[in-house]
Scaffold this motif. Structure first.
Motif, PDB file in Angstrom:
ATOM      1  N   GLN A   1      41.301  31.637  29.029  1.00 27.58           N
ATOM      2  CA  GLN A   1      42.274  32.593  28.522  1.00 27.58           C
ATOM      3  C   GLN A   1      42.053  33.010  27.064  1.00 27.58           C
ATOM      4  O   GLN A   1      42.450  34.088  26.656  1.00 27.58           O
TER       5      GLN A   1
ATOM      6  N   SER B   1      39.183  35.230  33.179  1.00 25.55           N
ATOM      7  CA  SER B   1      40.359  34.855  33.974  1.00 25.55           C
ATOM      8  C   SER B   1      40.651  33.367  33.860  1.00 25.55           C
ATOM      9  O   SER B   1      41.795  32.931  33.974  1.00 25.55           O
TER      10      SER B   1
ATOM     11  N   PRO C   1      38.759  38.831  39.241  1.00 19.22           N
ATOM     12  CA  PRO C   1      39.412  37.513  39.238  1.00 19.22           C
ATOM     13  C   PRO C   1      38.420  36.355  39.055  1.00 19.22           C
ATOM     14  O   PRO C   1      38.818  35.264  38.672  1.00 19.22           O
TER      15      PRO C   1
ATOM     16  N   LYS D   1      41.773  44.364  29.883  1.00 17.39           N
ATOM     17  CA  LYS D   1      41.384  43.072  30.451  1.00 17.39           C
ATOM     18  C   LYS D   1      40.491  43.311  31.650  1.00 17.39           C
ATOM     19  O   LYS D   1      40.672  44.281  32.383  1.00 17.39           O
TER      20      LYS D   1
ATOM     21  N   LYS E   1      39.301  43.055  35.268  1.00 15.99           N
ATOM     22  CA  LYS E   1      40.093  42.924  36.496  1.00 15.99           C
ATOM     23  C   LYS E   1      39.431  42.026  37.537  1.00 15.99           C
ATOM     24  O   LYS E   1      40.011  41.750  38.581  1.00 15.99           O
TER      25      LYS E   1
END
Length: 138
Positions: free
Chosen positions: A112, A109, A104, A100, A102
């Motif tokens: 989904q 993010s 943010p 995934k 990272k």
């Protein structure tokens, strides 16, 4: 130590020492209803030390996952107790839903349902970057 040979299945050989468990988990081998032998830190003339996985079942191996984890893995398909096919791996140009992002602020993010897709940005350093935000996989 005695590990039986397999009649029909797959042998993953030349795994970098210590990476067999990562391969086991990434391929979700625990979900298989067959014998799986993991041999770790085996002496190797070519590599010094290596890991081996023997899977006593013929199933579809995700070559992209294996190539991403360790492009040096040899995939041997066993039929009737003999190697019927041997596959060499390369680094995949793109990996999907293996990791995934990272970041943010990446769209993955917020959204989904989006696939987490990384492309091979630098083959020499084996660097992958997110296709949406260019964040380096790390």
């Amino acid at each position: 130590m005695n590990i039986d040979s397999i009649k029909n299945g797959i042998v993953l050989d030349h795994i970098t020492a210590g990476k067999a468990m990562e391969v086991y988990e990434s391929l979700e081998l625990a979900k298989l209803d067959c014998s799986v032998a993991m041999i770790m830190n085996v002496k190797s003339n070519k590599m010094g030390r290596k890991d081996i996985l023997k899977i006593d079942d013929d199933f579809e191996v995700n070559l992209d996952v294996l190539g991403y984890i360790d492009p040096n893995i040899s995939v041997c398909i066993i039929k009737d107790g003999k190697v019927s096919e041997k596959k060499k791996l390369t680094l995949p140009k793109q990996i999907k839903n293996i990791h995934k992002c990272k970041n943010p602020r990446c769209i993955t993010s917020i959204e989904q349902e989006l696939d987490h897709i990384f492309y091979l940005a630098d083959e020499e350093t084996q660097t992958y970057r997110c296709i949406y935000c260019e964040t380096k996989k790390g």
